[in-house]
Motif scaffolding. Structure first.
Motif, PDB file in Angstrom:
ATOM      1  N   ARG A 173      -3.086  -1.806  11.793  1.00  0.00           N
ATOM      2  CA  ARG A 173      -3.202  -0.950  10.614  1.00  0.00           C
ATOM      3  C   ARG A 173      -4.515  -1.166   9.880  1.00  0.00           C
ATOM      4  NH1 ARG A 173      -0.180  -2.641   6.949  1.00  0.00           N
ATOM      5  NH2 ARG A 173      -0.370  -0.801   5.618  1.00  0.00           N
ATOM      6  N   ASP A 174      -4.989  -2.391   9.839  1.00  0.00           N
ATOM      7  CA  ASP A 174      -6.232  -2.705   9.128  1.00  0.00           C
ATOM      8  C   ASP A 174      -7.415  -2.465  10.065  1.00  0.00           C
ATOM      9  OD1 ASP A 174      -8.404  -3.792   7.810  1.00  0.00           O
ATOM     10  OD2 ASP A 174      -7.304  -5.540   7.067  1.00  0.00           O
ATOM     11  N   ASP A 221     -10.495  -3.224   9.847  1.00  0.00           N
ATOM     12  CA  ASP A 221     -11.358  -4.398  10.019  1.00  0.00           C
ATOM     13  C   ASP A 221     -10.804  -5.327  11.092  1.00  0.00           C
ATOM     14  OD1 ASP A 221     -13.234  -3.630   8.129  1.00  0.00           O
ATOM     15  OD2 ASP A 221     -12.184  -4.624   6.476  1.00  0.00           O
ATOM     16  N   ASN A 230      -7.097   4.699   7.273  1.00  0.00           N
ATOM     17  CA  ASN A 230      -7.203   4.049   8.581  1.00  0.00           C
ATOM     18  C   ASN A 230      -7.042   5.038   9.743  1.00  0.00           C
ATOM     19  OD1 ASN A 230      -4.478   4.502   8.252  1.00  0.00           O
ATOM     20  ND2 ASN A 230      -3.831   2.446   8.831  1.00  0.00           N
ATOM     21  N   ARG A 280      -8.361   3.297  15.227  1.00  0.00           N
ATOM     22  CA  ARG A 280      -8.570   2.815  13.858  1.00  0.00           C
ATOM     23  C   ARG A 280      -9.867   2.014  13.731  1.00  0.00           C
ATOM     24  NH1 ARG A 280      -2.184   1.345  13.145  1.00  0.00           N
ATOM     25  NH2 ARG A 280      -1.554   3.233  12.021  1.00  0.00           N
ATOM     26  N   GLU A 306       0.811  -1.218   0.000  1.00  0.00           N
ATOM     27  CA  GLU A 306       0.000   0.000   0.000  1.00  0.00           C
ATOM     28  C   GLU A 306       0.846   1.271   0.000  1.00  0.00           C
ATOM     29  OE1 GLU A 306      -1.760  -3.434   2.043  1.00  0.00           O
ATOM     30  OE2 GLU A 306      -0.099  -2.136   2.665  1.00  0.00           O
ATOM     31  N   ASN A 325     -10.466   1.761   5.767  1.00  0.00           N
ATOM     32  CA  ASN A 325      -9.745   0.670   5.134  1.00  0.00           C
ATOM     33  C   ASN A 325      -8.267   0.833   5.477  1.00  0.00           C
ATOM     34  OD1 ASN A 325      -8.618   2.590   3.185  1.00  0.00           O
ATOM     35  ND2 ASN A 325     -10.646   2.505   2.206  1.00  0.00           N
ATOM     36  N   ILE A 326      -7.431  -0.002   4.909  1.00  0.00           N
ATOM     37  CA  ILE A 326      -6.023  -0.008   5.314  1.00  0.00           C
ATOM     38  C   ILE A 326      -5.275   1.267   4.915  1.00  0.00           C
ATOM     39  CG2 ILE A 326      -4.957  -1.092   3.279  1.00  0.00           C
ATOM     40  CD1 ILE A 326      -3.618  -3.047   5.423  1.00  0.00           C
TER      41      ILE A 326
END
Length: 381
Positions: free
Chosen positions: A332-333, A335, A356, A346, A294, A352-353
């Protein structure tokens, strides 16, 4: 007010062309009715991108100085057409607002209040003001016998200075502040909600546009190449937190500041708003190059609007600040954060990543370096 049914907004942009190793001047048309975009090369008279819907692009991102990502084409917005400026910036003014020395736990609530009232924050930092600054700020009450008490109060504690933009911002800010005495201020005004008394009444507002312009220059300006009000970063025993641009658009800045300030483990020692260039974003995130897939998109997002840099410290100096703060932020993610740490920053404010909510320092030895990058290197860029 912005007219959502206006046919299109036109922006003058630059894009680096790798083939010619040169900057290319382009026109970006944004159609608010269906959130579609078109990119035109005016010199060649051709469409670089035919009109197409682009849901991730929000109207709030289209501000001069920002970089927008249109199908991997990075456009730097230089200016906008006169008709667009007239619609988007109709009656816009800047005013200076100062949050007085209030408990840090209140800062987030105040910022949230400001943004919900329709103000756009374009500059922000904490600092200490001296007697001369305070005397200039309160010259309209120079004859009051409370002046020495007011001056002492605002100069002994830490304040937060803000540049607020809105239609008729000077009057609007004073209206939402409420009267000097919180007890007589109208219901729903800032001072009525959070003020204690005439002295500790949360914030200050300028009376005229001229006064606002003068105080903005005094708080955010330079003298002999140095900032009149220096940054508060200590660059010692700290970690770095960057509140990302999408958080500004989503209106969640205040909530994140409040979550950090009300934590029993941390306090914010320095805060400032920055616009980041793509070259700086790549340099700041260089440690992730070739490591995180990313990386490129992380860099792009950091340039898509204003971000807020924080120097964060632990209340207990023996605690590893970098590691502890990462727990508050979550993985970091977002979800994954929602599954494992549902109360983390977060989990609550990440999408999303990439979007975040915040960046926080990964490695213990990098905390001071990352804070220094913003508050020392970027500050002098």
């Amino acid at each position: 007010m912005v007219n959502d049914y206006f046919d299109k907004y036109t922006f003058l942009c630059e894009m680096f062309d790798e083939e010619t190793d040169d900057m290319r001047e382009l026109v970006l048309n944004f159609y608010p009715f269906d959130n579609s975009v078109q990119i035109v090369d005016p010199k060649k008279g051709v469409n670089l991108v035919k009109r197409v819907q682009l849901p991730p692009l929000k109207q709030e991102m289209l501000q001069v100085g920002n970089i927008v990502n249109v199908f991997s084409k990075l456009l730097y917005i230089k200016d906008c057409a006169p008709a667009t400026r007239k619609i988007l910036c109709q009656n816009d003014q800047s005013t200076f607002a100062m949050i007085k020395p209030v408990p840090p736990s209140a800062h987030g609530k105040i910022i949230t209040f400001i943004m919900k009232k329709g103000f756009r924050i374009v500059r922000m930092k904490n600092g200490k003001i001296d007697k001369d600054f305070a005397m200039d700020l309160y010259q309209n009450v120079a004859s009051s016998n409370m002046l020495p008490i007011i001056i002492n109060y605002v100069t002994t504690g830490e304040v937060i200075g803000l540049e607020l933009v809105a239609p008729n911002a000077v009057k609007k800010w004073r209206d939402v502040l409420g009267t000097t005495d919180p007890e007589t201020a109208a219901p729903g005004t800032l001072r009525r909600l959070y003020g204690e008394n005439k002295l500790k009444n949360v914030a200050h507002g300028c009376v005229t546009l001229e006064e606002a312009s003068r105080m903005l220059d005094k708080f955010f300006g330079y003298e002999n190449g140095l900032r009149r009000i220096p940054f508060r970063a200590t660059l010692k025993n700290c970690t770095c937190c960057i509140i990302k641009p999408h958080v500004m658009i989503d209106g969640n800045v205040g909530a994140i500041l409040e979550q950090i300030a009300t934590s029993s483990n941390f306090y914010i020692s320095a805060i400032a708003m920055f616009s980041v260039k793509i070259s700086n974003a790549k340099e700041f995130y260089e440690v992730y190059k070739g490591v995180l897939p990313e990386y490129e998109n992380m860099c792009i997002h950091l340039t898509e609007g204003k971000c807020i840099a924080l120097e964060v410290k632990c209340n207990n100096p023996s605690v590893n600040c970098v590691c502890e703060f990462r727990k508050l932020c979550g993985p970091r993610d977002p979800d994954l954060s929602r599954q494992l740490y549902p109360d983390s920053i977060r989990a609550l404010y990440g999408k999303n990543i990439i979007h975040n909510a915040v960046h926080c320092t990964d490695l213990q030895e990098d905390g001071e370096l990352e804070v220094e990058y913003f508050f020392k290197l970027l500050a002098n860029d």
